[in-house]
Design a protein around this motif. Sequence first.
Motif, PDB file in Angstrom:
ATOM      1  N   GLU A   1       0.996  -1.367   0.330  1.00 33.98           N
ATOM      2  CA  GLU A   1       0.213  -0.398  -0.187  1.00 33.98           C
ATOM      3  C   GLU A   1       1.201   0.762  -0.095  1.00 33.98           C
ATOM      4  O   GLU A   1       0.285   2.224  -0.233  1.00 33.98           O
ATOM      5  N   HIS A   2       1.894   0.897   0.656  1.00 34.39           N
ATOM      6  CA  HIS A   2       3.145   2.386   0.271  1.00 34.39           C
ATOM      7  C   HIS A   2       4.506   2.278  -0.171  1.00 34.39           C
ATOM      8  O   HIS A   2       5.286   3.023   0.657  1.00 34.39           O
ATOM      9  N   LEU A   3       3.870   1.248  -1.099  1.00 35.15           N
ATOM     10  CA  LEU A   3       4.987   1.203  -1.891  1.00 35.15           C
ATOM     11  C   LEU A   3       5.905   2.749  -2.671  1.00 35.15           C
ATOM     12  O   LEU A   3       7.507   2.667  -2.248  1.00 35.15           O
ATOM     13  N   ASP A   4       5.106   3.640  -2.910  1.00 29.92           N
ATOM     14  CA  ASP A   4       5.259   4.948  -3.860  1.00 29.92           C
ATOM     15  C   ASP A   4       5.486   5.868  -2.649  1.00 29.92           C
ATOM     16  O   ASP A   4       6.147   7.058  -3.379  1.00 29.92           O
ATOM     17  N   ALA A   5       5.682   5.948  -0.887  1.00 32.84           N
ATOM     18  CA  ALA A   5       5.512   6.369   0.151  1.00 32.84           C
ATOM     19  C   ALA A   5       6.648   6.143   0.014  1.00 32.84           C
ATOM     20  O   ALA A   5       7.426   7.027   1.440  1.00 32.84           O
ATOM     21  N   ALA A   6       7.415   5.160   0.005  1.00 32.96           N
ATOM     22  CA  ALA A   6       9.072   5.189   0.878  1.00 32.96           C
ATOM     23  C   ALA A   6       8.746   4.689   2.149  1.00 32.96           C
ATOM     24  O   ALA A   6       8.729   5.434   2.939  1.00 32.96           O
ATOM     25  N   PRO A   7       8.392   2.953   2.490  1.00 30.34           N
ATOM     26  CA  PRO A   7       8.070   2.675   4.073  1.00 30.34           C
ATOM     27  C   PRO A   7       9.325   2.823   4.699  1.00 30.34           C
ATOM     28  O   PRO A   7      10.323   1.692   4.021  1.00 30.34           O
ATOM     29  N   THR A   8       9.313   3.230   5.686  1.00 28.76           N
ATOM     30  CA  THR A   8      11.031   3.018   6.553  1.00 28.76           C
ATOM     31  C   THR A   8      11.006   2.028   7.270  1.00 28.76           C
ATOM     32  O   THR A   8       9.369   1.761   7.102  1.00 28.76           O
ATOM     33  N   LEU A   9      12.077   1.623   7.738  1.00 22.47           N
ATOM     34  CA  LEU A   9      11.860   0.751   8.762  1.00 22.47           C
ATOM     35  C   LEU A   9      11.439   0.318   9.870  1.00 22.47           C
ATOM     36  O   LEU A   9      10.165  -0.123  10.393  1.00 22.47           O
ATOM     37  N   ALA A  10      11.497   2.074  10.399  1.00 15.11           N
ATOM     38  CA  ALA A  10      10.586   2.497  11.684  1.00 15.11           C
ATOM     39  C   ALA A  10       9.229   2.098  11.717  1.00 15.11           C
ATOM     40  O   ALA A  10       8.079   1.460  12.518  1.00 15.11           O
ATOM     41  N   GLU A  11       8.619   2.758  10.375  1.00 18.36           N
ATOM     42  CA  GLU A  11       7.057   2.706   9.814  1.00 18.36           C
ATOM     43  C   GLU A  11       6.907   0.647   9.800  1.00 18.36           C
ATOM     44  O   GLU A  11       5.915   0.707  10.345  1.00 18.36           O
ATOM     45  N   MET A  12       7.524   0.691   9.354  1.00 24.43           N
ATOM     46  CA  MET A  12       7.406  -1.680   9.197  1.00 24.43           C
ATOM     47  C   MET A  12       7.426  -1.881  10.181  1.00 24.43           C
ATOM     48  O   MET A  12       6.703  -3.112  10.850  1.00 24.43           O
ATOM     49  N   ALA A  13       8.620  -1.794  11.255  1.00 25.60           N
ATOM     50  CA  ALA A  13       8.306  -2.122  12.489  1.00 25.60           C
ATOM     51  C   ALA A  13       7.764  -2.245  13.798  1.00 25.60           C
ATOM     52  O   ALA A  13       6.703  -2.868  13.932  1.00 25.60           O
TER      53      ALA A  13
ATOM     54  N   VAL B   1       4.080  -1.451  12.333  1.00 24.86           N
ATOM     55  CA  VAL B   1       2.492  -2.090  12.206  1.00 24.86           C
ATOM     56  C   VAL B   1       2.925  -3.694  12.853  1.00 24.86           C
ATOM     57  O   VAL B   1       1.983  -4.480  12.680  1.00 24.86           O
ATOM     58  N   ALA B   2       4.008  -3.887  12.886  1.00 19.29           N
ATOM     59  CA  ALA B   2       4.508  -5.632  13.499  1.00 19.29           C
ATOM     60  C   ALA B   2       4.687  -5.729  14.564  1.00 19.29           C
ATOM     61  O   ALA B   2       4.942  -6.545  15.294  1.00 19.29           O
ATOM     62  N   HIS B   3       4.688  -3.726  15.157  1.00 24.48           N
ATOM     63  CA  HIS B   3       4.448  -4.389  16.986  1.00 24.48           C
ATOM     64  C   HIS B   3       6.128  -4.933  17.728  1.00 24.48           C
ATOM     65  O   HIS B   3       6.173  -5.129  18.235  1.00 24.48           O
TER      66      HIS B   3
END
Length: 157
Positions: free
Chosen positions: A62-74, A76-78
């Motif tokens: 959903e966020h490929l074009d928004a350059a998801p950061t490592l912190a944002e992905m982490a 999501v995984a809590h």
Amino acid sequence: MSAVGTELTAGGAGGPPAAESLANVLAVQLIRHVVAPGRAARGRDGTLPRGRLRAVLEYIEEHLDAAPTLAEMAAVAHLNPYHFARQFKAATGLPPHQYVIMRRVKRAKYLLRAGTDLSLAEVAARAGFYDQSQFSHHFKRLVGVTPSQFRTPARIA
């Protein structure tokens, strides 16, 4: 709990001490679970549990074009970023950043095959790359040909 109850009602010689030992083991297990619930956040093989991995992969798409950061992905995984990166790599075989690049290249391949008249710069932007140079670099590294070489057979066919 039933083992403790059975030991108490059996009335044997070791009844109360054995029941007390079983109750202590149960109490220790409960305390471990309450004090360190984060241990269940990891799969048996050190990977992300399926549900969390699925949530992260959906977030990335959903966020490929928004350059998801490592912190944002982490988030999501809590998990904290360090543990997330380790578990993500164990689950997918790629570090998070490389996985994102791979998904962007896959999206670009789809756009190039679709036969649209998008310029390479437009394909790069829609796939989530900052510019055409970055796009061409990663595309050639992963696919083995440049985006324009990849597109040419699609236009002829």
